[in-house]
Design a protein around this motif. Structure first.
Motif, PDB file in Angstrom:
ATOM      1  N   VAL A 232       3.993   2.213  -9.765  1.00  0.00           N
ATOM      2  CA  VAL A 232       2.857   2.601  -8.932  1.00  0.00           C
ATOM      3  C   VAL A 232       1.587   2.422  -9.751  1.00  0.00           C
ATOM      4  O   VAL A 232       1.572   2.727 -10.945  1.00  0.00           O
ATOM      5  N   PHE A 233       0.555   1.881  -9.142  1.00  0.00           N
ATOM      6  CA  PHE A 233      -0.745   1.821  -9.814  1.00  0.00           C
ATOM      7  C   PHE A 233      -1.831   2.161  -8.807  1.00  0.00           C
ATOM      8  O   PHE A 233      -1.538   2.456  -7.642  1.00  0.00           O
ATOM      9  N   GLU A 234      -3.081   2.122  -9.247  1.00  0.00           N
ATOM     10  CA  GLU A 234      -4.161   2.541  -8.361  1.00  0.00           C
ATOM     11  C   GLU A 234      -5.297   1.540  -8.385  1.00  0.00           C
ATOM     12  O   GLU A 234      -5.572   0.937  -9.423  1.00  0.00           O
ATOM     13  N   VAL A 235      -5.957   1.358  -7.247  1.00  0.00           N
ATOM     14  CA  VAL A 235      -7.179   0.553  -7.205  1.00  0.00           C
ATOM     15  C   VAL A 235      -8.342   1.542  -7.117  1.00  0.00           C
ATOM     16  O   VAL A 235      -8.452   2.277  -6.136  1.00  0.00           O
ATOM     17  N   THR A 236      -9.180   1.586  -8.161  1.00  0.00           N
ATOM     18  CA  THR A 236     -10.315   2.508  -8.160  1.00  0.00           C
ATOM     19  C   THR A 236     -11.607   1.704  -8.268  1.00  0.00           C
ATOM     20  O   THR A 236     -11.570   0.481  -8.442  1.00  0.00           O
ATOM     21  N   THR A 237     -12.731   2.393  -8.200  1.00  0.00           N
ATOM     22  CA  THR A 237     -14.019   1.716  -8.344  1.00  0.00           C
ATOM     23  C   THR A 237     -14.089   0.962  -9.664  1.00  0.00           C
ATOM     24  O   THR A 237     -14.623  -0.141  -9.738  1.00  0.00           O
ATOM     25  N   GLY A 238     -13.510   1.564 -10.714  1.00  0.00           N
ATOM     26  CA  GLY A 238     -13.532   0.928 -12.033  1.00  0.00           C
ATOM     27  C   GLY A 238     -12.492  -0.167 -12.184  1.00  0.00           C
ATOM     28  O   GLY A 238     -12.461  -0.858 -13.197  1.00  0.00           O
ATOM     29  N   GLY A 239     -11.621  -0.319 -11.198  1.00  0.00           N
ATOM     30  CA  GLY A 239     -10.616  -1.381 -11.264  1.00  0.00           C
ATOM     31  C   GLY A 239      -9.192  -0.871 -11.159  1.00  0.00           C
ATOM     32  O   GLY A 239      -8.934   0.210 -10.627  1.00  0.00           O
ATOM     33  N   ILE A 240      -8.256  -1.669 -11.680  1.00  0.00           N
ATOM     34  CA  ILE A 240      -6.818  -1.350 -11.623  1.00  0.00           C
ATOM     35  C   ILE A 240      -6.482  -0.355 -12.732  1.00  0.00           C
ATOM     36  O   ILE A 240      -6.827  -0.577 -13.899  1.00  0.00           O
TER      37      ILE A 240
ATOM     38  N   LYS B   2       0.845  -1.200   0.000  1.00  0.00           N
ATOM     39  CA  LYS B   2       0.000   0.000   0.000  1.00  0.00           C
ATOM     40  C   LYS B   2       0.872   1.238   0.000  1.00  0.00           C
ATOM     41  O   LYS B   2       1.938   1.260   0.613  1.00  0.00           O
ATOM     42  N   SER B   3       0.385   2.253  -0.678  1.00  0.00           N
ATOM     43  CA  SER B   3       1.069   3.539  -0.612  1.00  0.00           C
ATOM     44  C   SER B   3      -0.004   4.559  -0.254  1.00  0.00           C
ATOM     45  O   SER B   3      -1.074   4.183   0.214  1.00  0.00           O
ATOM     46  N   LYS B   4       0.237   5.839  -0.548  1.00  0.00           N
ATOM     47  CA  LYS B   4      -0.766   6.863  -0.169  1.00  0.00           C
ATOM     48  C   LYS B   4      -2.101   6.665  -0.885  1.00  0.00           C
ATOM     49  O   LYS B   4      -2.137   6.338  -2.062  1.00  0.00           O
ATOM     50  N   GLY B   5      -3.171   6.887  -0.175  1.00  0.00           N
ATOM     51  CA  GLY B   5      -4.513   6.869  -0.765  1.00  0.00           C
ATOM     52  C   GLY B   5      -4.818   5.538  -1.433  1.00  0.00           C
ATOM     53  O   GLY B   5      -4.634   4.479  -0.845  1.00  0.00           O
TER      54      GLY B   5
END
Ligand code: ATP
Ligand code: MG
Length: 318
Positions: A303-311, A281-284
């Motif tokens: 770095v990537f992000e987990v959002t409502t729409g996915g990765i 995990k990183s910020k946010g």
């Protein structure tokens, strides 16, 4: 020589052997007596079968060798599944590969299950959009498969959520033996369902819960080793499938200087998976992925992000 030509091996025993992953003379020759006895065969006949398999290999013209060209031809069939993040794809050399086991390891909430969900959707996309146009099998040991998440991800990609859900075959594994059995069953379903991805989420939770204490550790490692080899041989190699296994990392407060990022399965898992990706995990919503000991790719991080729409790729920098 075929398996059912071995002494004392009729159609029924051959079927049993194949189901347990002993699907070639090589696999049988390398098996231990106790492994085959577990299938309900007597010791004397097991010894005979193993010896005959060894002789059979020795007498084969190539004895398991193939040319470099054959190996290249097989590698040319390798497909890659997009993760949804260009950065993560780049780290993995284009995406998650078939004919390989990719181990996702990291602490709780690091995104292992999210990424496994995303790949189960993405494998279904056509090849020119980063998928394989094939379906997914999902072995769920922790009851964390969520069809609603699949719907969110499918909608984001403008895919029909019902169709996407129909192409994910989920099985709940209730204990480690059941988990191994499901992996064997997956081999039988691979062609019928046109499977391109098999997820085991998580690989170790049952093994960890069932085999506690020092005395059982060797036994546990042997079982996991067998499970991993089955995934590689019966699914990844034989059906050109991509395997994802997840593995939780525990911090070990009892061992002060221990590496907090050591995966639970220890060395056996690490050495049988082709790609190992450490997630944290990183910020946010941001997550960091690190590629660890890959056979042909440089180590690195992204770095990537987990959002409502996915990765997704991370918006903005850290
Ligand atoms: P564990 O080891 O406990 O299984 P894990 O690595 O599998 O953990 P995930 O379940 O993949 O962890 O990640 C959970 C995290 O994913 C949540 O904490 C949240 O940050 C993110 N997440 C889950 N669902 C959503 C969503 N709908 N929208 C945005 N982020 C989400
Ligand atoms: Mg999880």
């Amino acid at each position: 020589m075929e398996i059912d030509e071995l002494p004392g091996v009729g159609e029924k025993v051959a079927e049993k052997l194949k189901e347990a992953g002993f699907d070639s003379l090589e696999a049988i020759a390398a098996a231990s007596i106790s492994e085959l006895k577990d299938l309900g065969l007597g010791e004397a006949s097991v010894s005979k079968i193993i010896k005959a398999a060894k002789d059979g290999i020795k007498n084969a013209p190539q004895m398991g060798f193939e040319t470099g060209l054959d190996a290249l031809k097989k590698r040319e069939l390798i497909g890659k599944i997009t993760t949804g993040s260009d950065e993560l794809n780049k780290l993995l050399g284009g995406g998650v590969e078939t004919q390989a086991i990719t181990e996702l390891y990291g602490q709780f909430g690091s995104g292992k299950t999210q990424l496994a969900h995303q790949l189960s959707v993405n494998v279904q996309m056509p090849e020119d959009e980063g998928g394989l146009g094939r379906s997914a099998l999902y072995i769920d040991t922790e009851n964390t498969f969520r069809p609603e998440r699949i719907q969110d991800m499918a909608k984001y990609l403008k895919l029909d959520p019902v169709e996407v859900l129909k192409n994910i075959h989920v099985a709940r594994a209730y204990n480690s033996d059941h988990q191994t059995l499901l992996a064997e069953k997956a081999g039988e379903l691979a062609e019928e369902y046109n499977v391109g991805l098999v997820v085991v989420d998580s690989l170790m939770s049952h093994f960890r819960a069932e085999y506690t204490g020092r005395g059982t550790l060797a036994d546990r490692q042997q079982k996991i080793n067998k499970h991993m080899h089955l995934l590689q041989r019966n699914l990844a190699d034989r059906h050109n499938i991509s395997i994802i296994v997840t593995n939780q990392v525990m911090s070990r407060p009892d061992v002060f200087f221990a590496d907090p990022t050591a995966p639970v399965g220890g060395h056996i898992v690490g050495h049988t998976s082709t790609f190992r990706v450490y997630l944290r995990k990183s910020k946010g919503d941001k997550r960091v992925a690190k590629l660890v000991d890959s056979p042909s790719l440089p180590e690195g991080e992204c770095v990537f992000e987990v959002t409502t729409g996915g990765i997704k790729d991370a918006k903005g920098k850290d």
